[in-house]
Design a protein around this motif. Structure first.
Motif, PDB file in Angstrom:
ATOM      1  N   ASP A  55      -3.711  66.899 -82.616  1.00  0.00           N
ATOM      2  CA  ASP A  55      -4.511  65.164 -83.096  1.00  0.00           C
ATOM      3  C   ASP A  55      -6.814  65.764 -82.368  1.00  0.00           C
ATOM      4  O   ASP A  55      -6.846  66.173 -81.163  1.00  0.00           O
ATOM      5  CB  ASP A  55      -4.023  64.148 -81.376  1.00  0.00           C
ATOM      6  CG  ASP A  55      -4.775  62.744 -81.919  1.00  0.00           C
ATOM      7  OD1 ASP A  55      -5.221  62.391 -82.581  1.00  0.00           O
ATOM      8  OD2 ASP A  55      -5.276  62.296 -80.277  1.00  0.00           O
ATOM      9  N   VAL A  81     -13.048  65.674 -78.736  1.00  0.00           N
ATOM     10  CA  VAL A  81     -11.333  65.651 -78.189  1.00  0.00           C
ATOM     11  C   VAL A  81     -10.253  66.415 -78.862  1.00  0.00           C
ATOM     12  O   VAL A  81      -9.928  66.065 -80.174  1.00  0.00           O
ATOM     13  CB  VAL A  81     -11.391  64.188 -77.704  1.00  0.00           C
ATOM     14  CG1 VAL A  81      -9.762  64.172 -77.180  1.00  0.00           C
ATOM     15  CG2 VAL A  81     -12.078  63.634 -77.304  1.00  0.00           C
ATOM     16  N   HIS A  83      -5.997  67.524 -78.632  1.00  0.00           N
ATOM     17  CA  HIS A  83      -4.901  67.225 -78.359  1.00  0.00           C
ATOM     18  C   HIS A  83      -3.940  68.637 -79.472  1.00  0.00           C
ATOM     19  O   HIS A  83      -4.308  67.734 -80.664  1.00  0.00           O
ATOM     20  CB  HIS A  83      -4.828  66.319 -78.447  1.00  0.00           C
ATOM     21  CG  HIS A  83      -5.274  65.707 -77.509  1.00  0.00           C
ATOM     22  ND1 HIS A  83      -5.961  65.232 -75.934  1.00  0.00           N
ATOM     23  CD2 HIS A  83      -5.583  63.851 -77.719  1.00  0.00           C
ATOM     24  CE1 HIS A  83      -6.311  64.608 -75.783  1.00  0.00           C
ATOM     25  NE2 HIS A  83      -6.420  63.703 -76.488  1.00  0.00           N
ATOM     26  N   VAL A 160       0.884  68.726 -73.622  1.00  0.00           N
ATOM     27  CA  VAL A 160       0.312  68.428 -74.111  1.00  0.00           C
ATOM     28  C   VAL A 160      -0.993  69.221 -73.742  1.00  0.00           C
ATOM     29  O   VAL A 160      -0.805  69.455 -72.518  1.00  0.00           O
ATOM     30  CB  VAL A 160      -0.747  66.757 -74.311  1.00  0.00           C
ATOM     31  CG1 VAL A 160      -1.407  66.974 -75.173  1.00  0.00           C
ATOM     32  CG2 VAL A 160       0.619  65.877 -74.837  1.00  0.00           C
ATOM     33  N   THR A 162      -5.533  69.462 -73.485  1.00  0.00           N
ATOM     34  CA  THR A 162      -6.317  69.329 -74.084  1.00  0.00           C
ATOM     35  C   THR A 162      -7.187  70.299 -73.868  1.00  0.00           C
ATOM     36  O   THR A 162      -8.081  71.419 -72.838  1.00  0.00           O
ATOM     37  CB  THR A 162      -6.626  67.815 -73.165  1.00  0.00           C
ATOM     38  OG1 THR A 162      -5.479  67.127 -73.203  1.00  0.00           O
ATOM     39  CG2 THR A 162      -7.776  67.602 -73.653  1.00  0.00           C
ATOM     40  N   SER A 164     -12.638  71.530 -75.784  1.00  0.00           N
ATOM     41  CA  SER A 164     -13.412  71.099 -76.662  1.00  0.00           C
ATOM     42  C   SER A 164     -13.540  72.109 -76.917  1.00  0.00           C
ATOM     43  O   SER A 164     -13.469  72.885 -76.388  1.00  0.00           O
ATOM     44  CB  SER A 164     -14.913  70.665 -75.447  1.00  0.00           C
ATOM     45  OG  SER A 164     -13.581  68.867 -75.074  1.00  0.00           O
TER      46      SER A 164
END
Length: 228
Positions: A55, A81, A83, A160, A162, A164
């Protein structure tokens, strides 16, 4: 006579089951290694296809500043962002993430210089500075993806990861960036399986890209918004 009829029915049923199994083995996704090493009670074993759902949110393009580097002043894709969701029924560990351009080698993300923004409660939040000609943009809670992956966290089903990321392109002119129509994000797990997210270029990502840059210096902002 009845016995003969019953035997005939049983024979037909068994033949059907046998042929059905052969058809399934022929057309199904068969894991030969597991099939040969498991007991006969589990004769047919199917391959589990590794898949991470990717995502992506808030993408932009800016120049990358790294004095002394061959990539200095090249353009870069900024993914604020990211994911990675484990949609399997088994655990998986992410090994690497690359940006893929047609006709070019895969690009690994760069670990960029970050700074901190201090909140009123004294919390210091890692952030990325994006310089622009008219104002600065602070991307708070920045998590360098390569460092996140380097922790080798195992994702349970539904887990998940996460992060950057900044992917520095082998281009330094706007014409070269404008020629890019599609990009792919490729996530690879430790089993060698790839999950690919294809993205069409949105013109808004490149808006004012010539006047935005990612500096290579650290910074600190106090709770009053003042630069230290």
């Amino acid at each position: 006579m009845i016995e003969v009829a019953i035997k005939a029915v049983i024979s037909i049923v068994l033949t059907g089951l046998f042929l059905g199994s052969l058809f399934y083995i022929w057309t199904g996704d068969l894991d030969v290694k597991q099939t040969l090493t498991k007991p006969l009670s589990n004769f047919v074993s199917l391959k589990k296809k590794s898949k991470l759902d990717i995502d992506v949110k808030q993408i932009s393009v800016a120049r990358y500043s790294a004095i002394g580097s061959s990539e200095n002043n090249n353009f870069a894709f900024i993914f604020y962002v990211l994911h990675f969701v484990n949609v399997l029924d088994q655990s998986v560990t992410l090994k690497s993430v690359h940006l893929r351009l047609e006709g070019k080698p895969d690009i690994e993300s760069s670990v960029v210089q970050t700074g901190v923004v201090e909140t009123a409660k004294g919390e210091k939040i890692e952030s990325l500075l994006l310089r622009a000609s008219d104002s600065n943009v602070i991307l708070m809670n920045w998590k360098n993806l390569r460092q996140v992956i380097g922790e080798y966290k195992t994702l349970a089903p539904g887990g998940v990861l996460t992060g950057s990321a900044v992917f520095v392109l082998p281009f330094s002119t706007t014409a070269e960036v404008d020629a890019i129509k599609k990009i792919k994000l490729v996530a690879v797990d430790f089993s060698g399986n790839e999950a690919v997210k294809e993205l069409d270029i949105d013109p808004s990502w490149k808006q004012n890209m010539e006047f935005r840059s990612i500096p290579s210096t650290s910074f600190e902002i106090d709770p009053n918004g003042q630069w230290k």
